[in-house]
Design an enzyme around this catalytic site. Structure first.
Site, PDB file in Angstrom:
ATOM      1  N   LYS A   1       0.834  -1.200   0.000  1.00  8.67           N
ATOM      2  CA  LYS A   1       0.000   0.000   0.000  1.00  8.67           C
ATOM      3  C   LYS A   1       0.872   1.254   0.000  1.00  8.67           C
ATOM      4  O   LYS A   1       0.467   2.308  -0.474  1.00  8.67           O
ATOM      5  CB  LYS A   1      -0.916   0.010   1.223  1.00  8.67           C
ATOM      6  CG  LYS A   1      -1.991  -1.075   1.217  1.00  8.67           C
ATOM      7  CD  LYS A   1      -2.896  -0.948   2.445  1.00  8.67           C
ATOM      8  CE  LYS A   1      -3.552  -2.243   2.849  1.00  8.67           C
ATOM      9  NZ  LYS A   1      -4.719  -2.654   2.085  1.00  8.67           N
TER      10      LYS A   1
ATOM     11  N   ARG B   1      -6.768  -7.897  -9.112  1.00 10.87           N
ATOM     12  CA  ARG B   1      -7.437  -9.195  -9.326  1.00 10.87           C
ATOM     13  C   ARG B   1      -8.917  -8.948  -9.557  1.00 10.87           C
ATOM     14  O   ARG B   1      -9.385  -7.812  -9.476  1.00 10.87           O
ATOM     15  CB  ARG B   1      -7.272 -10.038  -8.064  1.00 10.87           C
ATOM     16  CG  ARG B   1      -7.782  -9.295  -6.826  1.00 10.87           C
ATOM     17  CD  ARG B   1      -7.873 -10.180  -5.606  1.00 10.87           C
ATOM     18  NE  ARG B   1      -7.954  -9.421  -4.377  1.00 10.87           N
ATOM     19  CZ  ARG B   1      -9.055  -8.942  -3.833  1.00 10.87           C
ATOM     20  NH1 ARG B   1     -10.221  -9.114  -4.446  1.00 10.87           N
ATOM     21  NH2 ARG B   1      -9.031  -8.281  -2.687  1.00 10.87           N
TER      22      ARG B   1
ATOM     23  N   GLU C   1      -2.495   6.895   8.123  1.00 10.67           N
ATOM     24  CA  GLU C   1      -3.436   7.700   7.337  1.00 10.67           C
ATOM     25  C   GLU C   1      -4.314   8.521   8.254  1.00 10.67           C
ATOM     26  O   GLU C   1      -4.647   8.083   9.362  1.00 10.67           O
ATOM     27  CB  GLU C   1      -4.341   6.785   6.491  1.00 10.67           C
ATOM     28  CG  GLU C   1      -3.654   6.197   5.293  1.00 10.67           C
ATOM     29  CD  GLU C   1      -4.571   5.289   4.479  1.00 10.67           C
ATOM     30  OE1 GLU C   1      -5.765   5.148   4.809  1.00 10.67           O
ATOM     31  OE2 GLU C   1      -4.065   4.703   3.506  1.00 10.67           O
TER      32      GLU C   1
ATOM     33  N   HIS D   1     -14.046  -3.493   8.811  1.00 11.11           N
ATOM     34  CA  HIS D   1     -13.315  -3.190   7.574  1.00 11.11           C
ATOM     35  C   HIS D   1     -13.488  -4.254   6.502  1.00 11.11           C
ATOM     36  O   HIS D   1     -12.740  -4.293   5.542  1.00 11.11           O
ATOM     37  CB  HIS D   1     -11.814  -2.977   7.834  1.00 11.11           C
ATOM     38  CG  HIS D   1     -11.532  -1.996   8.917  1.00 11.11           C
ATOM     39  ND1 HIS D   1     -11.998  -0.701   8.894  1.00 11.11           N
ATOM     40  CD2 HIS D   1     -10.834  -2.113  10.070  1.00 11.11           C
ATOM     41  CE1 HIS D   1     -11.605  -0.065   9.980  1.00 11.11           C
ATOM     42  NE2 HIS D   1     -10.909  -0.905  10.722  1.00 11.11           N
TER      43      HIS D   1
HETATM   44  P1  ADP Z   1      -7.795  -4.028   2.961  1.00  8.24           P
HETATM   45  O1  ADP Z   1      -6.545  -4.250   2.191  1.00  8.24           O
HETATM   46  O2  ADP Z   1      -7.859  -4.824   4.189  1.00  8.24           O
HETATM   47  O3  ADP Z   1      -8.998  -4.118   2.084  1.00  8.24           O
HETATM   48  P2  ADP Z   1      -8.150  -1.138   2.882  1.00  8.24           P
HETATM   49  O4  ADP Z   1      -7.016  -0.195   2.926  1.00  8.24           O
HETATM   50  O5  ADP Z   1      -8.788  -1.359   1.562  1.00  8.24           O
HETATM   51  O6  ADP Z   1      -7.679  -2.520   3.483  1.00  8.24           O
HETATM   52  O7  ADP Z   1      -9.231  -0.668   3.916  1.00  8.24           O
HETATM   53  C1  ADP Z   1     -10.342  -1.452   4.250  1.00  8.24           C
HETATM   54  C2  ADP Z   1     -11.434  -0.595   4.874  1.00  8.24           C
HETATM   55  O8  ADP Z   1     -10.955   0.104   6.040  1.00  8.24           O
HETATM   56  C3  ADP Z   1     -11.944   0.530   3.984  1.00  8.24           C
HETATM   57  O9  ADP Z   1     -12.939   0.072   3.091  1.00  8.24           O
HETATM   58  C4  ADP Z   1     -12.482   1.523   5.000  1.00  8.24           C
HETATM   59  O10 ADP Z   1     -13.736   1.165   5.465  1.00  8.24           O
HETATM   60  C5  ADP Z   1     -11.501   1.403   6.145  1.00  8.24           C
HETATM   61  N1  ADP Z   1     -10.434   2.416   6.005  1.00  8.24           N
HETATM   62  C6  ADP Z   1      -9.253   2.254   5.398  1.00  8.24           C
HETATM   63  N2  ADP Z   1      -8.524   3.390   5.445  1.00  8.24           N
HETATM   64  C7  ADP Z   1      -9.254   4.304   6.106  1.00  8.24           C
HETATM   65  C8  ADP Z   1      -9.055   5.675   6.495  1.00  8.24           C
HETATM   66  N3  ADP Z   1      -7.930   6.318   6.214  1.00  8.24           N
HETATM   67  N4  ADP Z   1     -10.048   6.283   7.159  1.00  8.24           N
HETATM   68  C9  ADP Z   1     -11.194   5.658   7.459  1.00  8.24           C
HETATM   69  N5  ADP Z   1     -11.435   4.377   7.138  1.00  8.24           N
HETATM   70  C10 ADP Z   1     -10.489   3.695   6.467  1.00  8.24           C
HETATM   71  P1  ADP Z   2     -12.713  -7.685  -2.057  1.00  8.23           P
HETATM   72  O1  ADP Z   2     -12.057  -6.354  -1.989  1.00  8.23           O
HETATM   73  O2  ADP Z   2     -12.624  -8.363  -3.362  1.00  8.23           O
HETATM   74  O3  ADP Z   2     -14.050  -7.627  -1.507  1.00  8.23           O
HETATM   75  P2  ADP Z   2     -11.797  -8.893   0.342  1.00  8.23           P
HETATM   76  O4  ADP Z   2     -10.995  -7.912   1.120  1.00  8.23           O
HETATM   77  O5  ADP Z   2     -13.151  -9.222   0.836  1.00  8.23           O
HETATM   78  O6  ADP Z   2     -11.792  -8.526  -1.170  1.00  8.23           O
HETATM   79  O7  ADP Z   2     -10.950 -10.220   0.218  1.00  8.23           O
HETATM   80  C1  ADP Z   2     -11.245 -11.189  -0.757  1.00  8.23           C
HETATM   81  C2  ADP Z   2     -10.927 -12.529  -0.265  1.00  8.23           C
HETATM   82  O8  ADP Z   2      -9.543 -12.670  -0.087  1.00  8.23           O
HETATM   83  C3  ADP Z   2     -11.546 -12.844   1.059  1.00  8.23           C
HETATM   84  O9  ADP Z   2     -11.937 -14.184   1.011  1.00  8.23           O
HETATM   85  C4  ADP Z   2     -10.448 -12.605   2.060  1.00  8.23           C
HETATM   86  O10 ADP Z   2     -10.616 -13.472   3.143  1.00  8.23           O
HETATM   87  C5  ADP Z   2      -9.224 -12.924   1.247  1.00  8.23           C
HETATM   88  N1  ADP Z   2      -8.078 -12.057   1.549  1.00  8.23           N
HETATM   89  C6  ADP Z   2      -7.852 -10.845   1.064  1.00  8.23           C
HETATM   90  N2  ADP Z   2      -6.685 -10.372   1.492  1.00  8.23           N
HETATM   91  C7  ADP Z   2      -6.170 -11.318   2.284  1.00  8.23           C
HETATM   92  C8  ADP Z   2      -4.967 -11.449   3.018  1.00  8.23           C
HETATM   93  N3  ADP Z   2      -4.055 -10.506   3.025  1.00  8.23           N
HETATM   94  N4  ADP Z   2      -4.773 -12.556   3.724  1.00  8.23           N
HETATM   95  C9  ADP Z   2      -5.676 -13.537   3.714  1.00  8.23           C
HETATM   96  N5  ADP Z   2      -6.814 -13.494   3.021  1.00  8.23           N
HETATM   97  C10 ADP Z   2      -7.056 -12.405   2.320  1.00  8.23           C
HETATM   98 MG    MG Z   3      -9.404  -2.996   0.455  1.00  9.22          MG
END
Ligand code: ADP
Ligand code: ADP
Ligand code: MG
Length: 687
Positions: free
Chosen positions: A125, A301, A209, A244
């Site tokens: 990230k 993906r 952030e 999240h």
């Molecule tokens: P992941 O890789 O686990 O999907 P993300 O960075 O996409 O992580 O964040 C997942 C969720 O966490 C976001 O959809 C949002 O709801 C929350 N989130 C992430 N960053 C922030 C932020 N800076 N402020 C508020 N909520 C956040």
């Molecule tokens: P999307 O953004 O497509 O909704 P999710 O954050 O829900 O993705 O993750 C998609 C799938 O991949 C889920 O089944 C989640 O459990 C798995 N996943 C995503 N990131 C990771 C990770 N870093 N480690 C383990 N499982 C992950």
């Molecule tokens: Mg995400």
């Protein structure tokens, strides 16, 4: 648009390096395109749906993902052995692992996804934010530089201003994040976030952030070909999240103006081109109330929620992925793309909302899903009889609906969730239904804190069970038994699809008593919490109807049972689905599941043996004896209580009569089958 590529490599056979619903979904498109499919399976997945659907399947190891679906070597080997010339990684598992993509390339196997360099660029990230900054994509204000000393991180957090969010650079799936609201909590959160990051992702590089307080999550679906063309397929709103993680997704994002949609779309396509992206990708943004949007991360993906985009655009994104991987130009330009109507997806999980949403594993004893049509789509990897194992994500299905308007789609979802019945594992269906009918959801007042804000009302799953539910269960049991008798009696009409009981014609018994417990949960692992115990229902059979009574209230009704569908007609007709396994009966009425279990009534009419003795139904201890020799008893009168397997069982008189002898006293241990008391039933004349 560039229209020629002299380097097209046709994909003939695809190995799917995944499992569950996404593997099934990919196979569906492969069959449509007449491309052969190869599935993989672990021990736990020997009989899984994706294995049954694929043309071929290869065993790759033990159930834990680390020994099967995450083993790059075994997967490449399986592809070579089966002659697959491409691998589709799905989502999760190895889908965003650039090492795996590289190994595919090294072995002359097409990785259906972006080039290794693009996965690497977006994998962290922190690095992704560097690149996006250069491409003029707005970022959430924050810190993502290399100096990772505690002092520097604290100083940067203070500079950004609390609250801040600590995020593992390699995090995903909602893990590796900590909200910090003040400087004095910083160090403690940093330490624990780093520990979690090391444990989950093997790396503790942190970014900080600004915490956006009430954002929406709006993401853009992009698509690029190998010739440098790129388009966006509009957006999805995924604001309905828990911890999240997405729970409900929809497209388009409610209230997004065409101007903003185009600005976000153009930004995403430009960013994708800046990293020479190929295939399907998603740019995730947070959106503030004023419409400002900030880049969060890119997922390189296919996304879990891609079906909502497919429903509003009419495109098949897996087909697009395959064509892009073969080297074909995109099938259309941005101007050719448009969307129509509104789509909503819910993720149906095997979990227990009442118990912190813990995954619920076990056998799916019963699964009834709504009918699929142009309004309803179900992407599922399981069917009735399958197991939800401890090894993988406990998602049962994605339920997707489409209609011309958002309110139409919400209405479709409401109906579809009511037709979605699962027994054997607990589910979040009622929780999803509560979100879908929540006023703020209906009015599109969305934010990533929606579930938190409404938690109490969304979790109000308490069942308003009353006498009628016990009556329905009794009618079901009675009719099931009489259906079975009908079916084994060759003189009866076997063709009739309906079994009806308007009176008790098959037996001369004028009335029957059933007893039930009400359980709060009910699953094949045997978890149950009993809310009410030993509730009796008496069914009395009159010429054309049944009189059913429970705790003093009674109804006169007719009942019909067709397979799992029970209809009880009183003033109006109440239709419901019923599932039974072991002693457990679940009624599905209007989206609610009522779990009842037969109260152990071993000593009903068949409990007395020929010698006029009542015997113990199981090994146990006598808790109490209510009668003594010479006493007359009424039918169903409690005679004694036996404790066995931590439960009390009341032993009742099978009919009226006289007790001639009692063999045990309170405190005595008794063996299964031993005579408990001797009993004389009245003779024909009632003497
Ligand atoms: P992941 O890789 O686990 O999907 P993300 O960075 O996409 O992580 O964040 C997942 C969720 O966490 C976001 O959809 C949002 O709801 C929350 N989130 C992430 N960053 C922030 C932020 N800076 N402020 C508020 N909520 C956040
Ligand atoms: P999307 O953004 O497509 O909704 P999710 O954050 O829900 O993705 O993750 C998609 C799938 O991949 C889920 O089944 C989640 O459990 C798995 N996943 C995503 N990131 C990771 C990770 N870093 N480690 C383990 N499982 C992950
Ligand atoms: Mg995400």
């Amino acid at each position: 648009m560039t229209s020629q590529n002299n380097n097209i490599i046709p994909i003939k056979k695809v190995l799917i390096a995944n499992r569950g619903e996404i593997a099934c979904r990919i196979i569906r498109t492969l069959s449509k395109l007449d491309i052969d499919s190869v599935a993989l399976y672990s021990d736990a997945d020997k009989t899984a749906q994706h294995v049954k659907l694929a043309d071929e399947a290869v065993y790759i190891g033990a159930s834990p993902a680390a020994e099967s679906y995450l083993c790059a070597d075994k997967i490449i080997d399986a592809a070579k052995r089966t002659g697959a010339n491409a691998i589709h990684p799905g989502y999760g598992f190895l889908s965003e692992n650039s090492g795996f993509a590289k190994t595919c390339e090294d072995n002359n196997i097409i990785f259906i996804g972006p080039p290794t360099s693009a996965i690497d660029a977006m994998g962290s990230k922190a690095a992704a934010k560097d690149i996006m900054e250069k491409a003029d994509v707005p970022l959430v204000p924050g810190y993502h530089e290399k100096d990772q000393s505690d002092e520097r991180l604290l100083a940067e957090a203070t500079k950004i201003g609390y609250p801040v969010l600590l995020k593992a650079a390699l995090g995903g799936g909602g893990k590796g994040m900590r909200l910090v609201t003040s400087a004095d909590e910083f160090q403690e959160n940093l330490d624990s976030c780093k520990r979690e990051a090391i444990a989950s992702f093997g790396d503790d590089f942190m970014l900080i952030e600004k915490y956006i307080t009430e954002p929406r999550h709006v993401e853009i679906q992009v698509f690029c070909d190998q010739l440098g063309n790129g388009v966006y397929l509009f957006e999805r709103d995924c604001s309905i999240q828990r911890r999240h993680q997405k729970v409900i997704e929809e497209a388009p994002a409610p209230g997004l103006s065409d101007e903003l949609r185009k600005r976000m779309g153009d930004t995403a396509v430009k960013a994708a081109k800046s990293i020479n992206y190929v295939g399907a990708g998603t740019f995730e943004f947070l959106m503030d109330k004023d419409g400002s949007f900030y880049f969060m991360e890119m997922n390189t993906r296919l996304q879990v929620e891609h079906p909502v985009t497919e429903k509003i655009t009419g495109q098949d994104l897996v087909e697009w992925q395959i064509r892009a991987a073969e080297g074909h130009p995109l099938p259309c330009t941005q101007e050719d793309l448009s969307f129509n109507g509104h789509a909503i997806e819910v993720r149906v999980y095997a979990e227990t909302p009442e118990n912190e949403f813990l995954p619920s594993t076990g056998k799916i004893q019963y699964l009834r899903t709504p009918e699929e049509n142009k309004h309803v789509r179900i992407d599922s990897g399981v069917t009735q009889g399958d197991e939800v194992s401890v090894y993988y994500d406990p998602m049962i299905a994605k339920l997707i609906v489409w209609d011309k308007t958002r309110s139409g789609a919400i209405h479709r979802m409401d109906k579809a969730l009511k037709e979605f019945c699962v027994n054997g594992v607990n589910t979040n269906i009622e929780f999803l239904s509560n979100i879908n009918s929540n006023d703020d959801f209906v009015n599109a007042k969305l934010s990533t804190h929606f579930i938190e804000h409404h938690n109490d009302s969304l979790l109000a799953l308490k069942k308003d069970i009353d006498n009628k539910h016990y009556i329905y269960a009794a009618l079901y049991q009675h009719m099931l038994e009489s259906n079975n008798k009908n079916n084994s009696d060759p003189s009866l009409d076997q063709q009739s699809p309906w079994a009806s009981v308007n009176g008790w014609s098959l037996n001369t018994t004028p009335s029957r008593v059933f007893r039930f417990n009400h359980d709060l949960v009910n699953n094949s692992e045997g978890d149950s919490q009993t809310a009410e115990k030993n509730i009796a229902v008496t069914l009395t059979f009159e010429s054309n109807t049944i009189v059913a009574s429970c705790r003093g209230s009674s109804i006169q009704c007719e009942a019909y049972l067709k397979d799992d569908e029970l209809t009880v007609i009183t003033g109006h007709a109440q239709r419901m689905y019923v599932s039974q396994f072991d002693e457990k009966i679940t009624l599905f009425i209007d989206g609610k599941a009522y779990h009842l279990s037969a109260y152990s009534a071993e000593f009903s009419a068949e409990g007395d043996d020929d010698n006029g003795q009542l015997t113990a139904p199981m090994n146990g201890r006598i808790v109490d004896v209510f009668v003594s020799a010479g006493e007359s008893v009424e039918p169903d009168q409690p005679l004694a209580i036996l404790e066995a397997m931590k439960m009390e069982h009341t032993i009742r008189a099978p009919s009226g009569g006289v007790i001639s002898e009692v063999f045990y006293a309170p405190g005595d241990l008794i063996d299964d089958g031993a005579p408990l008391l001797a009993f004389e039933a009245p003779n024909e004349k009632g003497e």
